[in-house]
Design an enzyme around this catalytic site. Structure first.
Site, PDB file in Angstrom:
ATOM      1  CG  ASP A   5      -2.038   0.985   1.203  1.00 38.15           C
ATOM      2  OD1 ASP A   5      -2.872   0.966   0.278  1.00 38.15           O
ATOM      3  OD2 ASP A   5      -2.065   1.832   2.115  1.00 38.15           O
ATOM      4  CE1 TYR A  53      -5.455   6.873   1.928  1.00 40.49           C
ATOM      5  CE2 TYR A  53      -5.071   6.895   4.302  1.00 40.49           C
ATOM      6  CZ  TYR A  53      -5.299   6.201   3.123  1.00 40.49           C
ATOM      7  OH  TYR A  53      -5.348   4.840   3.137  1.00 40.49           O
ATOM      8  CG  HIS A  65      -5.665  -3.154  -0.978  1.00 42.42           C
ATOM      9  ND1 HIS A  65      -4.880  -2.500  -1.908  1.00 42.42           N
ATOM     10  CD2 HIS A  65      -5.542  -2.446   0.172  1.00 42.42           C
ATOM     11  CE1 HIS A  65      -4.322  -1.437  -1.341  1.00 42.42           C
ATOM     12  NE2 HIS A  65      -4.697  -1.387  -0.082  1.00 42.42           N
TER      13      HIS A  65
END
Length: 313
Positions: A102, A230, A290
């Site tokens: 990730d 983020y 994922h």
């Protein structure tokens, strides 16, 4: 799991939580994503240690049992690049393999760009080479309820997550993000509302696993995780003309929702990513999602160890 040792190591003025197993001459440093933590690598750490390597996984600064920086709102992905290099210094490791999942893939690759002499090879899961900056994620090409767009909005994810206990937030994200669809909320929804409470945990993710994740995030909260990656993803890291010259491996689950990000699948399948990472091998796992390393640990462990053995000479 009982053989994994835990300690804190001071890196760049912060105490980082380090999990470690194995005593091999070559070190493998595992870098987690979100909502993961060091524990996400439990299967891989044990496997590579048995294969003769020194396996190290950290909680990034601001995550889990690692210390929080004084001003998390000013942190960017580049702080994690310095953190990984500093970790190697603190542990007396001159060169290591880096394994990233990730967003952990981003500092793994960037360390190889900035400090190539410190990296033997890079393995990433799901995420190819990406430079942080305005073009890192094409939010404008996705619906406005796209989860990254929502989480980048100050205060919004905090309010969404606060409706639930930490364990529920981790469960919801793990379950939602195991699917092949990109998480997108409607105008009258928040991301947590996408979770159907009747959905069971994925078969490869136990209640014990969930409790372990929850206890670590109860310690750190989600403040730093929302900032890095983020809210800092669009911050330019100042690197121009990057190239990863060390050997690299990208393991892609073909049911990973990230493949549906605008341009992502073409970037990988067309080979365009190899312009930046010329020594890259790409392996596709047809059923992989994922969290492919937790979902299919034996397959992923085999691929990782094969790469480590090939490039350890």
């Amino acid at each position: 799991m009982e053989n994994i040792k835990h300690s804190h190591v001071e890196v760049k003025g912060l105490k980082l939580h380090v999990a470690e197993i194995g005593t091999g001459p070559k070190a493998v440093v595992f870098l987690h994503g979100f909502p993961e933590i060091w524990y996400t690598w439990r299967h891989q750490m044990i496997a590579v240690a048995k294969a003769g390597y020194r396996a190290i996984a950290i909680d990034f600064r601001g995550y889990g049992l690692s210390e929080q920086p004084a001003q998390p709102e000013k942190e960017t992905m580049y702080d994690l690049v310095d953190e990984v290099a500093g970790l190697l210094d603190s542990l007396g490791i001159s060169k290591a393999f880096l394994v990233g999942k990730d967003f952990g893939a981003i500092p793994a690759y960037l360390v190889a760009v900035v400090f190539p002499e410190r990296v033997i090879g890079v393995i990433t899961l799901g995420i190819p080479f990406m430079l942080p900056g305005p073009s890192a994620v094409q939010n404008h090409l996705l619906p406005k309820g796209f989860y990254i767009t929502r989480w980048q909005e100050p205060g919004r994810a905090e309010a969404d997550f606060a409706r639930f206990d930490v364990k529920s937030v981790v469960r919801n994200i793990y379950t939602l993000f195991s699917k092949s669809e990109v998480p997108v909320a409607a105008d009258d929804q928040e991301i947590m509302d996408l979770f159907d409470p009747s959905t069971p945990l994925p078969p490869w993710f136990s209640e014990e696993d969930l409790a372990t994740y929850a206890s670590l995030y109860e310690n750190s909260g989600f403040t730093y995780a929302l900032q890095v990656p983020y809210r800092s993803l669009a911050v330019d890291c100042g690197i121009t003309d990057p190239k990863v010259t060390v050997p690299a491996l990208l393991i892609v689950g073909e049911k990973d929702y990230v493949l549906k990000f605008p341009g992502m699948e073409e970037y990988i399948r067309s080979g365009a990513v190899k312009h930046l990472v010329p020594n890259l091998d790409i392996i596709y796992e047809p059923e992989g999602n994922h969290f492919v390393h937790e979902q299919l640990p034996d397959k992923v462990n085999h691929l990782i160890i094969e790469f480590l053995d090939k490039h350890s000479n």
